[in-house]
Design an enzyme around this catalytic site. Structure first.
Site, PDB file in Angstrom:
ATOM      1  N   HIS A   1       0.794  -1.230   0.000  1.00  0.00           N
ATOM      2  CA  HIS A   1       0.000   0.000   0.000  1.00  0.00           C
ATOM      3  C   HIS A   1       0.820   1.271   0.000  1.00  0.00           C
ATOM      4  O   HIS A   1       0.252   2.359   0.008  1.00  0.00           O
ATOM      5  CB  HIS A   1      -0.931   0.035   1.212  1.00  0.00           C
ATOM      6  CG  HIS A   1      -2.114  -0.872   1.080  1.00  0.00           C
ATOM      7  ND1 HIS A   1      -3.300  -0.466   0.512  1.00  0.00           N
ATOM      8  CD2 HIS A   1      -2.284  -2.162   1.419  1.00  0.00           C
ATOM      9  CE1 HIS A   1      -4.156  -1.472   0.526  1.00  0.00           C
ATOM     10  NE2 HIS A   1      -3.563  -2.516   1.065  1.00  0.00           N
TER      11      HIS A   1
ATOM     12  N   LYS B   1      -9.612  13.672   3.802  1.00  0.00           N
ATOM     13  CA  LYS B   1      -8.725  12.501   3.831  1.00  0.00           C
ATOM     14  C   LYS B   1      -7.853  12.673   5.067  1.00  0.00           C
ATOM     15  O   LYS B   1      -7.855  13.748   5.670  1.00  0.00           O
ATOM     16  CB  LYS B   1      -7.856  12.433   2.568  1.00  0.00           C
ATOM     17  CG  LYS B   1      -7.227  13.781   2.166  1.00  0.00           C
ATOM     18  CD  LYS B   1      -6.407  13.710   0.893  1.00  0.00           C
ATOM     19  CE  LYS B   1      -7.217  13.639  -0.377  1.00  0.00           C
ATOM     20  NZ  LYS B   1      -7.125  12.364  -1.068  1.00  0.00           N
ATOM     21  N   ARG B   2      -7.118  11.632   5.458  1.00  0.00           N
ATOM     22  CA  ARG B   2      -6.192  11.810   6.583  1.00  0.00           C
ATOM     23  C   ARG B   2      -5.272  12.990   6.282  1.00  0.00           C
ATOM     24  O   ARG B   2      -4.939  13.256   5.121  1.00  0.00           O
ATOM     25  CB  ARG B   2      -5.355  10.537   6.789  1.00  0.00           C
ATOM     26  CG  ARG B   2      -6.132   9.416   7.447  1.00  0.00           C
ATOM     27  CD  ARG B   2      -6.603   9.786   8.840  1.00  0.00           C
ATOM     28  NE  ARG B   2      -5.508   9.847   9.771  1.00  0.00           N
ATOM     29  CZ  ARG B   2      -5.282   8.949  10.733  1.00  0.00           C
ATOM     30  NH1 ARG B   2      -6.093   7.925  10.895  1.00  0.00           N
ATOM     31  NH2 ARG B   2      -4.259   9.082  11.548  1.00  0.00           N
TER      32      ARG B   2
ATOM     33  N   LYS C   1      -0.160  14.480   1.178  1.00  0.00           N
ATOM     34  CA  LYS C   1      -1.470  14.734   0.561  1.00  0.00           C
ATOM     35  C   LYS C   1      -1.675  16.230   0.285  1.00  0.00           C
ATOM     36  O   LYS C   1      -2.593  16.622  -0.420  1.00  0.00           O
ATOM     37  CB  LYS C   1      -2.584  14.191   1.453  1.00  0.00           C
ATOM     38  CG  LYS C   1      -2.579  12.656   1.562  1.00  0.00           C
ATOM     39  CD  LYS C   1      -3.692  12.177   2.477  1.00  0.00           C
ATOM     40  CE  LYS C   1      -3.722  10.682   2.695  1.00  0.00           C
ATOM     41  NZ  LYS C   1      -4.447   9.935   1.633  1.00  0.00           N
TER      42      LYS C   1
ATOM     43  N   THR D   1      -8.745   6.254  -2.653  1.00  0.00           N
ATOM     44  CA  THR D   1     -10.081   5.736  -2.951  1.00  0.00           C
ATOM     45  C   THR D   1     -11.105   6.844  -2.778  1.00  0.00           C
ATOM     46  O   THR D   1     -12.186   6.787  -3.378  1.00  0.00           O
ATOM     47  CB  THR D   1     -10.462   4.552  -2.033  1.00  0.00           C
ATOM     48  OG1 THR D   1     -10.218   4.932  -0.672  1.00  0.00           O
ATOM     49  CG2 THR D   1      -9.663   3.318  -2.381  1.00  0.00           C
TER      50      THR D   1
ATOM     51  N   LYS E   1     -14.722   7.896  -4.913  1.00  0.00           N
ATOM     52  CA  LYS E   1     -16.041   8.203  -4.353  1.00  0.00           C
ATOM     53  C   LYS E   1     -16.533   9.549  -4.872  1.00  0.00           C
ATOM     54  O   LYS E   1     -17.722   9.723  -5.166  1.00  0.00           O
ATOM     55  CB  LYS E   1     -15.980   8.219  -2.824  1.00  0.00           C
ATOM     56  CG  LYS E   1     -15.520   6.907  -2.194  1.00  0.00           C
ATOM     57  CD  LYS E   1     -15.221   7.090  -0.703  1.00  0.00           C
ATOM     58  CE  LYS E   1     -14.299   6.017  -0.175  1.00  0.00           C
ATOM     59  NZ  LYS E   1     -13.712   6.371   1.142  1.00  0.00           N
TER      60      LYS E   1
END
Ligand SMILES: *Cc1c(COP(=O)(O)O)cnc(C)c1O
Length: 841
Positions: free
Chosen positions: A383, A574-575, A580, A682, A686
């Site tokens: 991952h 998101k986290r 990110k 992911t 969505k």
């Protein structure tokens, strides 16, 4: 013919009698409105012990949940019997995380009784939606990895695949995030405080687990080497089974979660004879193992309790799997034909050593044979490429907690290295990189290497990620075993993320293309022509607006901010992690604000910027980013000069149930990680499925989303993986960008001088420092200008409502690839070799 054994006769009679009893015309578990109402009334009375005067909303939720659960039981048993009778090959998905969220609505929809239940309750003056709210989220995961496991369970059951999830029944899942004065505060989330309607404890299927102690080497009566694990401490694993319904079929699979219990007879009696109180204290200690989910996302800490958790759930699961196999099979020769075990990241990688231990030490298999069985059984999903996220355990700690497993790791390693050396398939530096043991001041066991060596399949989670795995992280292994590597691009379940989360859009879609898309998301393609249909576009826009209104209601209550429903809903949830790049987004928002203050004529399209996500409790920079978002929000939202132009909100406690409200309301999806850092993502899927347009880098599954939806329906910006590497190689100096880009200088200066932290001018210095003097490791400044101009293109596109809606509809129509049904079908056919087994009533 020998007379049938007594027990067998009794069993047959019981079966016949049960069969007759079940075949009675019986409304008890019927699915019509009357039966559901009756079941609700019964459970309120008999399970909750309440009447209409005393029942709380929670009591009523439980009554509904039990009524639904009753309707799953027959299918659950039937499913297990079907697998047993077919001697089906099973898939076991081992994951330390299952981020399930709520179960009731999902089960109602899967069983096809949502509307009937709503009618049954509305006749009683009750609102089903209000009761659904009562259920706590099962937050047994951190983020994407855990949510993936949950989507996979949904798809496995829907595709009729004989599958089991195995994990830990944490007493405390992911923490509840509160925001105090703009700072994240973590609170324990007691999701089991009032019990769970969905779990069934199986006290009869406990598994003993050993830790610590030492090994004794001897020989058995046949002169073979025999190893005994002596002086170990023991804990019991107690299974809690959760039923997992398929959509529109009869399948109910099992998620088996292990809870650590003190092993009464083994420890308490032996060790603590006569000392009752310390015996009870000891009990507490062993039960700590399943107490809490580790909230660390990505950076791993070599904590002893975490290693115990990993071994605990792996030991219980392998024991269970082997037991189930031996019920139907003599020995292990056909084990890989009947069992596929998938490891979700390296967290369960100790399973490779554990299966070796069970086969060799407990069942007397010869080492080579046992190793072959392991290789035929295991698959490993990687991952992350980020080095700080790769699990390693110090040899000291590993050997103390799992002395026998360390010996096994050494022996696996010796044979592996000898074999490769003898075949001259790698040079010494490559052998060192592939070794299970990392040499150095602190010797460490490399779990990723153990997972690769012990598996027949290694997969990444998006095409780009798999290519980078082969090229970089596992370059040496790929050179050795190219056939072992494959890609399985992630997916999300369209049941939860469209049918359940966005019922109005789901209904509109089904009205025009039929409901087939729910279990065959490729059919969403049939929506494509509707992008040109003005009526459908209007409908689509109305649905989006209603969803925006619903989210705005939450923001009003939670944040005290009124969002403009005509503004663009621009969302990053998101986290929180530097890679990110929430920082990139909030710096641009801050910069927009400064520009609005400075440039009289500047007239951007109104936008609401919504952020959400948890920071790992020990991740200081992530927590600064949360504080910064909140501070920018405070300044912007209070400034009458920019009112109606921009609004900013940080939504506290981002979790599955909140996500279900956010995605349907989003118009812009922020997927802006540094290229090469996000394995797949992911959340991005969505958003697309709910008609938000992506602003994204060429990273993870963004690449494939763009391919699917079309470049003209995706807002691309930023450095590519190759450009990132070239920039770093040439010596990236963030100061250069600071000096040459006026907007960067302006916003960083404003941050440093306290424009966004009135009264605390130096507050955000650490943030600015990390960018300018900390080397800006995620290239925020290098991508800033490209990001800003990309957002201008977004704005221009949004000014054309029909054009925008066309793009949004095409995103939905072309998001079918990102159904986890497609992903699971690929795993089943290309890795597990497990065919579906249909359950008939
Ligand atoms: C989908 C999801 C994630 C993963 O989001 P990414 O943007 O892919 O990191 C994390 N948390 C929750 C609650 C989710 O639903």
């Amino acid at each position: 013919m020998p007379p049938p054994r007594k027990a067998a006769v009794a069993r047959t009679e019981e079966a016949r009698a049960l069969e007759r009893a079940r075949d009675l015309p019986n409304a008890r578990t019927a699915l019509d409105v009357d039966a559901l109402r009756r079941a609700f009334a019964d459970h309120l009375q008999y399970s909750q012990g309440k009447d209409e005067h005393t029942a709380t909303p929670l009591d009523r939720y439980f009554a509904v949940a039990y009524a639904v659960r009753d309707r799953m039981m027959r299918r659950w048993i039937q499913t297990q019997q079907t697998y047993y009778k077919a001697d089906a090959k099973r898939v076991y998905y081992l994951s330390l995380e299952f981020l399930m969220g709520k179960a009731l609505e999902n089960n109602l929809l899967n069983l096809g009784i949502y509307d009937n239940m709503r009618s049954a309750l509305s006749d009683l003056g009750l609102d089903l939606n209000a009761l659904l709210e009562q259920e706590p989220d099962a937050g047994l995961g951190n983020g994407g990895l855990g949510r993936l496991a949950a989507c996979f369970l949904d798809s496995l059951a829907t595709l009729s695949i004989p599958a089991y999830g195995y994990g830990i029944r944490y007493e405390f899942g992911i923490f509840d995030q509160e925001i105090r004065n703009g700072y994240q505060v973590e609170r324990p989330e007691e999701w089991l405080r009032f019990g769970s309607a969905w779990e069934i404890p199986r006290g009869d299927a406990c598994v003993p687990v050993s830790f610590y102690g030492r090994t004794e080497h001897g020989v058995d009566e046949k002169g073979r080497l025999q190893v005994r694990w002596a002086d170990a401490r023991h804990v019991l694993g107690m299974p809690y089974d959760v039923p997992i319904t398929g959509h529109g079929n009869q399948t109910v699979n099992t998620l088996r979660l292990w809870r650590a219990r003190a092993s009464q007879e083994l420890d308490l009696a032996d060790f603590n004879a006569g000392d009752y109180l310390s015996a009870v204290e000891e009990k507490d200690l062993s039960e700590n193992i399943s107490k809490v989910l580790y909230p660390n996302d990505l950076t791993v800490m070599g904590k002893e309790l975490r290693l115990q958790q990993q071994y605990f759930f792996v030991c219980c699961s392998i024991h269970d799997i082997v037991n189930r196999h031996l019920k139907m099979h003599e020995g292990f020769s056909d084990f890989p034909d009947k069992v596929a075990i998938q490891m979700n990241d390296t967290h369960p990688a100790i399973a490779v050593a554990e299966l070796m231990r069970v086969l060799v030490d407990e069942h007397g298999l010869e080492w080579g044979k046992a190793w072959e069985i392991c290789g035929g059984t295991f698959g490993y999903t990687n991952h992350t490429l980020m080095p700080e996220a790769l699990e390693k355990w110090s040899v000291d700690l590993f050997g103390r907690v799992l002395p026998r497993h360390l010996e096994i790791v050494f022996e696996v390693n010796r044979r592996f290295l000898d074999g490769v050396r003898a075949a001259r398939k790698a040079d010494e530096p490559a052998l060192q990189r592939m070794s299970l043991i990392e040499e150095g001041p602190v010797k460490q066991v490399r779990m990723a290497n153990l997972a690769v060596i012990g598996s027949h399949s290694v997969n990444g989670v998006a095409a780009l990620h798999t290519e980078l795995l082969k090229r970089e992280l596992f370059h040496d292994f790929h050179a050795l075993w190219p056939e072992r590597f494959n890609n399985k691009t992630n997916g999300v379940t369209p049941r939860r993320w469209l049918l359940q989360a966005n019922p109005a859009l789901a209904r509109s879609i089904s009205e025009v293309i039929g409901p087939g898309w729910v279990t065959d998301a490729a059919q969403l393609r049939n929506l494509e022509p509707l992008a040109e249909d003005a009526g459908f576009r209007r409908l689509f826009r109305d649905v989006k607006r209603d969803n925006k209104e619903r989210l705005a209601g939450i923001v009003r209550v939670e944040n005290g901010i009124s969002l403009d429903l005509d503004s663009i809903f621009d969302v990053q949830v998101k986290r929180i992690h530097e890679y990110k790049r929430q920082l990139l987004a909030i710096l641009r928002v801050a910069s927009e604000y400064l520009r609005l203050k400075e440039e009289r004529g500047y007239d951007p399209y109104p936008r609401s910027y919504l952020f959400g996500g948890k920071a790992a409790p020990g991740y200081a920079m992530a927590k600064w980013i949360i504080k910064l978002v909140g501070s920018v929000a405070d300044v912007v939202n209070r400034d009458v000069d920019v009112r109606g132009r921009i609004a900013v909100a940080f939504l506290r406690n981002y979790r599955v149930s909140l996500a279900e409200r956010i995605f349907p309301a989003a118009e812009v999806s922020e997927q802006i990680s540094t290229a090469g850092k996000e394995a797949s993502g992911t959340g991005n899927m969505k958003f697309a499925l709910n008609g938000a347009l992506t602003v994204g880098t060429l990273d993870g599954a963004n690449v494939e989303i763009r391919e699917e939806v079309g470049a003209e329906n995706f807002f691309l910006f930023g450095l590519t993986v190759e450009e990132v590497a070239a920039l770093r190689k040439g010596g990236y100096d963030p100061w250069e960008w600071y000096r040459k880009d006026r907007r960067i200088k302006q916003v960083l200066d404003a941050l440093s001088s306290g424009v966004f932290s009135p009264g605390e001018p130096g507050l955000f210095r650490p943030v600015v420092e990390s960018l300018l003097n900390g080397g800006d490791p995620y290239l925020v400044l290098a991508d800033f200008a490209a990001y800003c101009s990309c957002q201008e293109r977004v704005e221009q596109a949004y000014r054309d409502p029909d054009g925008w809606t066309r793009k949004a509809i095409l995103n939905v129509a072309r998001a079918g690839k990102f159904s986890s049904d497609r992903t699971i079908h690929e795993y089943a056919t290309e890795i597990w070799n497990v065919p579906p087994v249909r359950v008939v009533e």
